[in-house]
Design a protein around this motif. Structure first.
Motif, short mmCIF file in Angstrom:
data_model
loop_
_atom_site.label_atom_id
_atom_site.label_comp_id
_atom_site.label_asym_id
_atom_site.label_seq_id
_atom_site.Cartn_x
_atom_site.Cartn_y
_atom_site.Cartn_z
N LEU A 152 9.62 61.10 -12.00
CA LEU A 152 8.69 59.98 -12.04
C LEU A 152 8.43 59.55 -13.48
N ALA A 153 8.23 60.53 -14.38
CA ALA A 153 8.02 60.20 -15.80
C ALA A 153 9.25 59.53 -16.38
N LEU A 154 10.43 59.97 -15.97
CA LEU A 154 11.67 59.35 -16.45
C LEU A 154 11.76 57.90 -15.98
N ALA A 155 11.39 57.67 -14.73
CA ALA A 155 11.41 56.30 -14.21
C ALA A 155 10.47 55.41 -15.02
N GLN A 156 9.29 55.90 -15.32
CA GLN A 156 8.32 55.10 -16.08
C GLN A 156 8.80 54.84 -17.50
N SER A 157 9.53 55.78 -18.08
CA SER A 157 10.05 55.57 -19.43
C SER A 157 11.13 54.50 -19.43
N TYR A 158 11.91 54.42 -18.35
CA TYR A 158 12.90 53.35 -18.23
C TYR A 158 12.22 52.00 -18.00
N GLU A 159 11.07 52.04 -17.34
CA GLU A 159 10.34 50.78 -17.10
C GLU A 159 9.96 50.13 -18.42
N ALA A 160 9.52 50.95 -19.37
CA ALA A 160 9.12 50.41 -20.67
C ALA A 160 10.29 49.74 -21.37
N LEU A 161 11.52 50.20 -21.09
CA LEU A 161 12.72 49.61 -21.70
C LEU A 161 13.31 48.52 -20.81
N ARG A 162 12.66 48.26 -19.66
CA ARG A 162 13.11 47.22 -18.72
C ARG A 162 14.52 47.49 -18.21
N LYS A 163 14.83 48.75 -17.97
CA LYS A 163 16.12 49.11 -17.41
C LYS A 163 15.95 49.37 -15.92
N GLY A 164 16.07 48.30 -15.16
CA GLY A 164 15.77 48.36 -13.73
C GLY A 164 16.65 49.32 -12.95
N ASN A 165 17.96 49.31 -13.20
CA ASN A 165 18.87 50.18 -12.44
C ASN A 165 18.57 51.65 -12.70
N HIS A 166 18.39 52.02 -13.97
CA HIS A 166 18.08 53.41 -14.31
C HIS A 166 16.74 53.82 -13.70
N MET A 167 15.77 52.91 -13.77
CA MET A 167 14.45 53.22 -13.22
C MET A 167 14.52 53.42 -11.72
N THR A 168 15.31 52.59 -11.05
CA THR A 168 15.44 52.70 -9.60
C THR A 168 15.99 54.06 -9.20
N ARG A 169 17.04 54.52 -9.90
CA ARG A 169 17.64 55.82 -9.56
C ARG A 169 16.65 56.96 -9.76
N ALA A 170 15.91 56.92 -10.88
CA ALA A 170 14.94 57.98 -11.14
C ALA A 170 13.80 57.95 -10.13
N ALA A 171 13.33 56.75 -9.78
CA ALA A 171 12.24 56.63 -8.81
C ALA A 171 12.67 57.12 -7.43
#
Length: 745
Positions: free
Chosen positions: A194-213
């Motif tokens: 979850l923390a990894l997903a949120q860190s990708y959110e700050a960088l606006r990396k939607g695909n990476h965030m989706t996988r982590a979430a």
């Protein structure tokens, strides 16, 4: 913390939308956190962990202590769910002492995470960093890997609460996740994903965030952790929203809300409703947005959360304003201000003042809006929240631009930049330069400085690998080149922006690039190409389901068609010719389509813009009665929304229509009215046009239309309203609303 005084773009300054799993208040920067008076931290529980050993199944007293500690931990978690952060900290501290006494390392790690969360909930970031860092070092010395994992994840979560973080936070999140996987603690692993997903959110990396979430969601579901499942669903909603899939975002957020409702977690349910309202805002579904925001506000009021209520207030006011009910929006904001003052809740006061300024800005009452913003700034500084201070300064700079006090706008914007430099927020610095300083320099005709500002912004975005920001900077710089007549250079920068937005799949911004290209082609006297690009931009807006932009591009195509008609007349075509009638027919069709969209949206200014375009067509066609009828309707609407520029331009058109239809006395009266408005706005081009109409009428040149060539019917159009986007980290520019041929034509 987003705010509507940043007028349409603030959400990008605060990198994340309001989350029910993090404090939704404006983020405090590290600089302010260090300046905060340190709270005393009890070190009684910083003793070394006892040597771990196998629990004795016969040791009933140890088992009983473990049950008591877990009960205390549950009590602490429940307290945090109701925003009782100090009570939660006390219960978690008691649980931590017991866990350490019995050598329960996983339990101690969980208790410490709750303690850190209590700091985060109260926004005591400095204290949280200090405590987590001390514990992390102890765990490393003791070889306590599970404790290491817990603290690394907590430090990542704290880091996400500050502005200016980047790839280093992703690295921290990955480290915490790897440690959690090493000790095979599925609960910590879920939190790490979850923390990894949120860190990708700050960088606006939607695909990476989706996988982590999704990985976090799977883990929480395996654990049967319903609250964790809701957290992961929220993160997944944010991830798909980054890729503009608001339907999927609403679906995931609604599922999260349902879980929180079933669990009876009122505060978190209300916060998820705020997020749902944010997604409605992206979809421009204002009625649904208002319903969700009002429901969230009611829930917050029910539990006495002034913080939550003030954040929901923003969206309620934004919805009312977007529904063209600024009077109601202003009434609610003023009521909230009185309430927060009575309760001496300064953060709420600042938010209410911010919203009052936002509504007054929408009503074009810039001086009053500035007074509210300056008062809000004083409160924000008292709260020592420099991130919010930077946002507010940028809003004030935008107001100075609206008031044409450009020197002050640059000065205040520079103050915001200095704060963002302290925060290490390069993206924010670049957007302040683009949205305010570039605009002010252009208005002051400091074109070389404006181009240097745009180039600096492009360089910053390239350095931080923000392609969307880079494309936006290229798009705005192209506008400056066009304004000084460097059309080839403008086209070159637009082509670079086009490549970027095509790669990113950014339909809305790509449509604006095509619109910009069309304007360049009009300036190059190539209206046929402008017409083609206008329709192409309209198709992109339609696919993106962006109704305001769709109406705007249709209105632009009207102007492009009229520009083509002017070219045909210059080449010898006369009224009644097939080519002219064909272009007039297409222009009218586009204008009617735009008005249907505007009527459906209920946006009065856009409806007035449509009346202007259609009246323009009637005037060129020689249908003076229809042109004058449309002028009366449009002028009335512009008066209702308080848009003096539109009203003045429409009155000038009315004067022209009266003049060419052989009614010079009435034309003079209308021109006098337009002249007075133009002087009040200090608008020299409109003032000159009104004076020219009066001079012609007085000289007896108001001849019937039949005796004049068609091209004489083209008059100066309402100028496009300057884009004021005071959102330091916003990644989109405001959609333009073309309202006629440019003055240069």
């Amino acid at each position: 913390c987003s705010s509507d005084l940043t007028f349409r773009l603030r959400a990008a300054m605060a990198p994340r939308s309001v989350s029910p799993f993090a404090s939704p208040r404006p983020l405090r920067s590290p600089r302010v956190a260090q300046a905060t008076i340190k709270k005393s931290i009890s070190l009684c529980d910083l003793q070394d962990d006892p040597t771990p050993h196998q629990p004795d199944s016969l040791d009933e007293s140890r088992a009983q202590l473990g049950r008591e500690a877990n009960s205390l931990l549950d009590e602490a978690l429940s307290a945090l769910d109701t925003e009782s952060y100090q009570a939660g900290e006390r219960a978690a501290t008691d649980a931590l002492q017991v866990f350490r006494e019995i050598g329960d390392r996983p339990g101690a790690a969980k208790a410490l995470r709750v303690i850190i969360d209590s700091y985060r909930g109260r926004h005591l970031l400095s204290e949280g960093f200090q405590r987590a860092s001390e514990e992390l070092e102890r765990f490393k010395l003791n070889g306590n890997t599970i404790g290491e994992a817990a603290m690394m994840i907590s430090i990542t979560e704290l880091r996400l609460e500050t502005a200016g973080h980047g790839k280093e936070v992703v690295s921290m999140a990955k480290t915490g996740l790897a440690l959690a996987q090493q000790v095979q603690d599925r609960s910590l692993e879920a939190a790490g994903f979850l923390a990894l997903a949120q860190s990708y959110e700050a960088l606006r990396k939607g695909n990476h965030m989706t996988r982590a979430a999704r990985a976090s969601l799977e883990a929480y579901r395996q654990l049967g952790d319903r609250k964790g499942e809701a957290k992961a669903l929220h993160s997944l909603a944010m991830a798909v929203a980054l890729d503009d899939d608001t339907k999927a975002a609403l679906r995931h957020a609604s599922e999260a809300r349902k879980i929180l409702q079933e669990l009876g977690l009122v505060s978190l349910e209300a916060a998820e409703l705020v997020s749902i309202a944010e997604f409605r805002k992206l979809d421009q579904d204002w009625a649904a947005m208002l319903q969700d925001a009002e429901e969230a506000m009611a829930l917050y009021k029910g539990i006495g959360s002034l913080l939550g209520e003030s954040n929901a207030l923003r969206l309620v006011i934004k919805a009312h304003s977007s529904l063209q009910d600024n009077e109601k929006a202003l009434e609610l904001a003023e009521q909230a201000l009185a309430q927060f003052r009575e309760k001496q809740y300064k953060r709420g006061e600042a938010i209410a003042l911010d919203q009052i300024g936002s509504v007054l800005y929408s009503l074009r009452k810039y001086e009053e809006a500035l007074d509210a913003a300056l008062e809000a700034l004083e409160l924000v500084r008292e709260l020592q929240d420099v991130t919010w201070e930077a946002i507010t300064l940028h809003s004030i700079a935008a107001l100075y631009c609206a008031l044409k006090r450009f020197d002050q706008a640059v000065k205040v914007a520079q103050e915001a930049i200095w704060i963002l430099e302290d925060l290490g927020d390069k993206s924010g610095q670049a957007y302040v330069r683009l949205n305010t300083i570039l605009q002010a320099q252009t208005q002051m005709q400091e074109y070389q400085e404006a181009l240097a500002t745009a180039s600096d912004a492009v360089a910053i975005f390239r350095e931080i690998k923000d392609r969307k920001g880079e494309g936006t900077a290229l798009l705005l710089a192209a506008g400056v080149y066009k304004s000084v007549g460097y059309l080839e250079e403008s086209e070159k920068w637009l082509q670079e922006a086009q490549e970027i937005f095509e790669d990113l799949g950014e339909r809305r911004l790509l449509a604006q690039v095509l619109h910009g290209m069309a304007k360049v082609h009009i300036a190059k006297h190539e209206p046929s190409e402008a017409v083609r690009l206008g329709y192409e931009a309209h198709a992109l807006c339609k696919r993106a389901r962006d109704k305001p932009a769709e109406a705007g591009t249709l209105l632009f195509t009207v102007e492009a068609h009229l520009s083509l008609i002017a070219q045909l007349v210059e080449s010898g075509r006369v009224r009644g010719s097939r080519e002219l009638e064909e272009q007039l027919s297409k222009a009218e069709k586009a204008g009617v389509a735009a008005k249907k969209i505007a009527d459906k949206m209920g946006h009065r200014q856009t409806i007035a813009d449509c009346f202007y375009a259609l009246s323009e067509i009637h005037l060129v066609s020689g249908n003076y009665k229809e042109a004058l009828a449309g002028a009366d309707e449009g002028i009335k609407l512009y008066q209702e929304v308080g848009y003096l520029l539109g009203e003045c331009t429409f009155v000038n058109m009315k004067a022209q229509a009266l003049m060419v239809s052989g009614r010079p006395d009435e034309a003079i009266e209308a021109a006098k009215e337009a002249l007075g408005m133009a002087k009040a706005m200090d608008d020299k081009p409109l003032e000159g046009l009104a004076q020219d109409i009066m001079d012609k009428c007085l000289a007896g040149q108001g001849m019937p239309m039949q005796q004049q060539p068609v091209q004489q019917q083209f008059q100066e159009q309402p100028k496009e309203e300057e884009v004021v986007a005071p959102e330091p980290a916003a990644s989109e520019i405001e959609d333009e609303k073309p309202k006629g041929l440019e003055p240069a034509l």
